[in-house]
Design a protein around this motif. Structure first.
Motif, mmCIF file in Angstrom:
data_model
loop_
_atom_site.group_PDB
_atom_site.id
_atom_site.type_symbol
_atom_site.label_atom_id
_atom_site.label_comp_id
_atom_site.label_asym_id
_atom_site.label_seq_id
_atom_site.Cartn_x
_atom_site.Cartn_y
_atom_site.Cartn_z
ATOM 1 N N MET A 1 14.322 38.196 -76.421
ATOM 2 C CA MET A 1 13.396 36.976 -76.417
ATOM 3 C C MET A 1 12.852 36.286 -77.489
ATOM 4 N N GLU A 28 4.823 38.293 -70.267
ATOM 5 C CA GLU A 28 6.310 37.523 -70.343
ATOM 6 C C GLU A 28 6.532 36.307 -69.544
ATOM 7 N N ALA A 32 7.540 32.798 -70.858
ATOM 8 C CA ALA A 32 8.821 31.893 -70.211
ATOM 9 C C ALA A 32 8.500 30.580 -69.751
#
Length: 138
Positions: A1, A28, A32
């Motif tokens: 990531m 997370e 995103a």
């Protein structure tokens, strides 16, 4: 990531992040969402898929900073928006303002891979007119 929890700790105290994120999925999701916010601004000019696939020192420092600022702002919004301080909100607004200028090509982001052929919006037009006017008399 592209961004991980250790990158977030460079923009906020680890204790604050631990309290805010409550669970790992929140950070997370915030990362995103931050990437999702940045892409529409810059994808027509820069190769953002390539940029967001990079890790470590290969990443563009400015995009990394904006992604981190937006992600931390998103963590506050997910977990505890009432505890967000004014500085955090201003950092988010500054990032968005810069991204808007970059999308309008008023500023150039150095060392960010540009697309060979920038994507343009196309030719859209709206024409007036329509049916002929009726004149009903009784």
């Amino acid at each position: 990531m592209y961004l991980d929890y250790s990158d977030l700790t460079k923009g906020a105290y680890e204790e604050t992040l631990r309290v805010l994120q409550r669970e790992e999925a929140n950070s997370e999701q915030a990362i995103a969402d931050a990437i999702g916010e940045i892409k529409p601004y810059l994808s027509s000019i820069y190769d953002m898929d390539k940029e967001f696939s990079l890790v470590g020192e290969q990443r563009n420092k400015l995009i990394l900073k904006f992604t981190r600022d937006i992600a931390i702002y998103n963590i506050y919004c997910i977990s505890h928006p009432s505890s967000m301080n004014e500085t955090r909100r201003l950092k988010y607004e500054d990032a968005i303002s810069f991204l808007q200028k970059a999308s309008q090509q008023k500023v150039i982001i150095n060392d960010l891979p540009r697309l060979a052929e920038p994507i343009t919006g196309g030719n859209y037009s709206i024409s007036g007119g329509g049916r002929t006017r009726r004149s009903n008399h009784y």
